[in-house]
Design a protein around this motif. Structure first.
Motif, mmCIF file in Angstrom:
data_model
loop_
_atom_site.group_PDB
_atom_site.id
_atom_site.type_symbol
_atom_site.label_atom_id
_atom_site.label_comp_id
_atom_site.label_asym_id
_atom_site.label_seq_id
_atom_site.Cartn_x
_atom_site.Cartn_y
_atom_site.Cartn_z
ATOM 1 N N THR A 270 0.900 -1.250 0.023
ATOM 2 C CA THR A 270 -0.020 0.029 0.127
ATOM 3 C C THR A 270 0.723 1.255 -0.003
ATOM 4 O O THR A 270 0.269 2.290 -0.430
ATOM 5 C CB THR A 270 -1.059 -0.003 1.206
ATOM 6 O OG1 THR A 270 -0.244 0.105 2.543
ATOM 7 C CG2 THR A 270 -1.926 -1.201 1.177
ATOM 8 N N TYR B 163 -5.921 5.077 -6.016
ATOM 9 C CA TYR B 163 -7.070 4.815 -6.939
ATOM 10 C C TYR B 163 -7.809 6.109 -7.277
ATOM 11 O O TYR B 163 -7.790 6.980 -6.453
ATOM 12 C CB TYR B 163 -7.992 4.086 -6.111
ATOM 13 C CG TYR B 163 -9.400 3.748 -6.698
ATOM 14 C CD1 TYR B 163 -9.672 2.906 -7.929
ATOM 15 C CD2 TYR B 163 -10.620 4.376 -6.340
ATOM 16 C CE1 TYR B 163 -10.949 3.185 -8.533
ATOM 17 C CE2 TYR B 163 -12.091 4.267 -6.652
ATOM 18 C CZ TYR B 163 -11.955 3.611 -7.958
ATOM 19 O OH TYR B 163 -13.286 3.297 -8.424
ATOM 20 N N THR C 231 -10.466 8.324 -7.882
ATOM 21 C CA THR C 231 -11.890 8.235 -7.489
ATOM 22 C C THR C 231 -12.820 8.993 -8.569
ATOM 23 O O THR C 231 -13.973 8.894 -8.462
ATOM 24 C CB THR C 231 -12.136 8.967 -6.261
ATOM 25 O OG1 THR C 231 -11.410 10.339 -6.241
ATOM 26 C CG2 THR C 231 -11.345 8.067 -4.921
ATOM 27 N N ASN D 189 -9.942 -7.061 2.689
ATOM 28 C CA ASN D 189 -10.411 -7.580 4.001
ATOM 29 C C ASN D 189 -11.522 -8.416 3.978
ATOM 30 O O ASN D 189 -12.462 -8.264 3.248
ATOM 31 C CB ASN D 189 -10.967 -6.256 4.938
ATOM 32 C CG ASN D 189 -11.113 -6.811 6.355
ATOM 33 O OD1 ASN D 189 -12.267 -7.089 6.598
ATOM 34 N ND2 ASN D 189 -10.024 -6.495 6.905
ATOM 35 N N ASP E 226 -14.902 -7.097 3.629
ATOM 36 C CA ASP E 226 -15.321 -6.508 2.423
ATOM 37 C C ASP E 226 -15.780 -7.943 1.391
ATOM 38 O O ASP E 226 -16.631 -7.473 0.519
ATOM 39 C CB ASP E 226 -14.324 -5.605 1.949
ATOM 40 C CG ASP E 226 -14.200 -4.383 2.682
ATOM 41 O OD1 ASP E 226 -15.130 -3.971 3.397
ATOM 42 O OD2 ASP E 226 -12.844 -4.048 2.906
ATOM 43 N N LEU F 156 -5.216 -5.719 5.827
ATOM 44 C CA LEU F 156 -5.741 -4.722 5.098
ATOM 45 C C LEU F 156 -7.156 -4.286 5.713
ATOM 46 O O LEU F 156 -8.043 -5.051 5.768
ATOM 47 C CB LEU F 156 -6.104 -5.237 3.647
ATOM 48 C CG LEU F 156 -6.428 -4.141 2.512
ATOM 49 C CD1 LEU F 156 -5.295 -3.275 2.350
ATOM 50 C CD2 LEU F 156 -6.976 -4.663 1.383
ATOM 51 N N GLN G 149 -10.878 -0.925 2.323
ATOM 52 C CA GLN G 149 -9.666 -0.815 1.657
ATOM 53 C C GLN G 149 -9.710 -1.764 0.685
ATOM 54 O O GLN G 149 -9.915 -2.923 1.035
ATOM 55 C CB GLN G 149 -8.654 -0.495 2.406
ATOM 56 C CG GLN G 149 -8.672 0.750 3.134
ATOM 57 C CD GLN G 149 -7.386 1.240 4.011
ATOM 58 O OE1 GLN G 149 -6.535 0.649 3.839
ATOM 59 N NE2 GLN G 149 -7.369 2.486 4.437
ATOM 60 N N PHE H 81 -4.404 1.047 -4.983
ATOM 61 C CA PHE H 81 -4.711 0.762 -3.575
ATOM 62 C C PHE H 81 -5.983 1.906 -3.271
ATOM 63 O O PHE H 81 -5.396 3.162 -3.529
ATOM 64 C CB PHE H 81 -3.546 1.125 -2.681
ATOM 65 C CG PHE H 81 -3.987 1.294 -1.239
ATOM 66 C CD1 PHE H 81 -4.683 0.263 -0.583
ATOM 67 C CD2 PHE H 81 -3.587 2.445 -0.566
ATOM 68 C CE1 PHE H 81 -4.967 0.375 0.667
ATOM 69 C CE2 PHE H 81 -4.247 2.482 0.858
ATOM 70 C CZ PHE H 81 -4.912 1.527 1.732
ATOM 71 N N GLY H 82 -6.874 1.409 -2.641
ATOM 72 C CA GLY H 82 -7.902 2.648 -2.636
ATOM 73 C C GLY H 82 -8.900 2.298 -1.430
ATOM 74 O O GLY H 82 -8.827 1.136 -0.733
ATOM 75 N N ASN H 83 -9.866 3.050 -1.176
ATOM 76 C CA ASN H 83 -10.976 2.965 -0.525
ATOM 77 C C ASN H 83 -12.417 2.468 -1.112
ATOM 78 O O ASN H 83 -12.440 3.312 -2.273
ATOM 79 C CB ASN H 83 -11.093 4.082 0.461
ATOM 80 C CG ASN H 83 -9.932 4.363 1.357
ATOM 81 O OD1 ASN H 83 -9.429 3.612 2.164
ATOM 82 N ND2 ASN H 83 -9.279 5.565 1.277
#
Length: 169
Positions: free
Chosen positions: A23, A29, A31, A64, A67, A108, A112, A166-168
């Motif tokens: 990360t 990422y 958006t 995760n 998720d 993670l 994310q 890598f993002g949310n």
């Protein structure tokens, strides 16, 4: 319990004795790709597209476990009464999205994701794991106690940071 090695490989910040994890090396990422109503599954597709546009070919997704579970609960109708898109209660969903394998880890954080071309990184193993046990510490022998020490020496080498997004959610 959190796997310390996973935590370092995923999120190590590179300070002190910490690894520089995926990360820390990855591209953020974009958006701007998000569209109103996007699901987690849609955002993974956008991240894959982001990699393809820089001619990197993703080979895996890291999520995760919570998720991944959210994604498995997505249904095929907007009213949330249709069948499950992935798996369902009668069968487990194969850990794949958009043709890519999904790996889950608690290292993670929830919310994310990491998508990447994992051929653009490798693990340098300087020393295999060593486990040592001894009663030669302070009064351990008298108290019938032992000390256990585990050690390994590894490094994560990321050859191209643009090979990972890598993002949310």
């Amino acid at each position: 319990m959190l796997d310390i090695e996973d935590a370092e490989l995923i999120g190590g910040d590179g300070t002190g004795q910490h690894l520089t994890g995926f990360t820390s090396s990855a591209t953020a990422y974009d958006t701007g790709r998000n569209v109103s109503g996007d699901t987690f599954i849609d955002k993974i597709s956008h991240a894959i597209s982001q990699l393809l546009e820089v001619e990197r070919f993703p080979s895996g997704i890291v999520l995760n476990p919570r998720d991944w579970q959210v994604m498995q609960l997505v249904k095929d109708q907007a009213s949330n009464v249709g069948g499950y898109v992935l798996g369902g209660p009668r069968r487990n969903a194969e850990p794949f999205l958009w043709g890519l394998p999904v790996a889950t880890t608690n290292a993670l954080p929830v919310g994310q994701f990491l998508v990447g071309d994992f051929s653009a990184a490798y693990l340098a193993d300087r020393m295999q794991a060593i486990v040592e046990v001894s009663d030669s510490h302070a009064d351990y022998f008298i108290r019938n106690m032992v000390a256990i020490r585990c050690e390994e020496r590894i490094g994560l080498v990321v050859l191209r940071g643009d090979a990972f997004v890598f993002g949310n959610f």
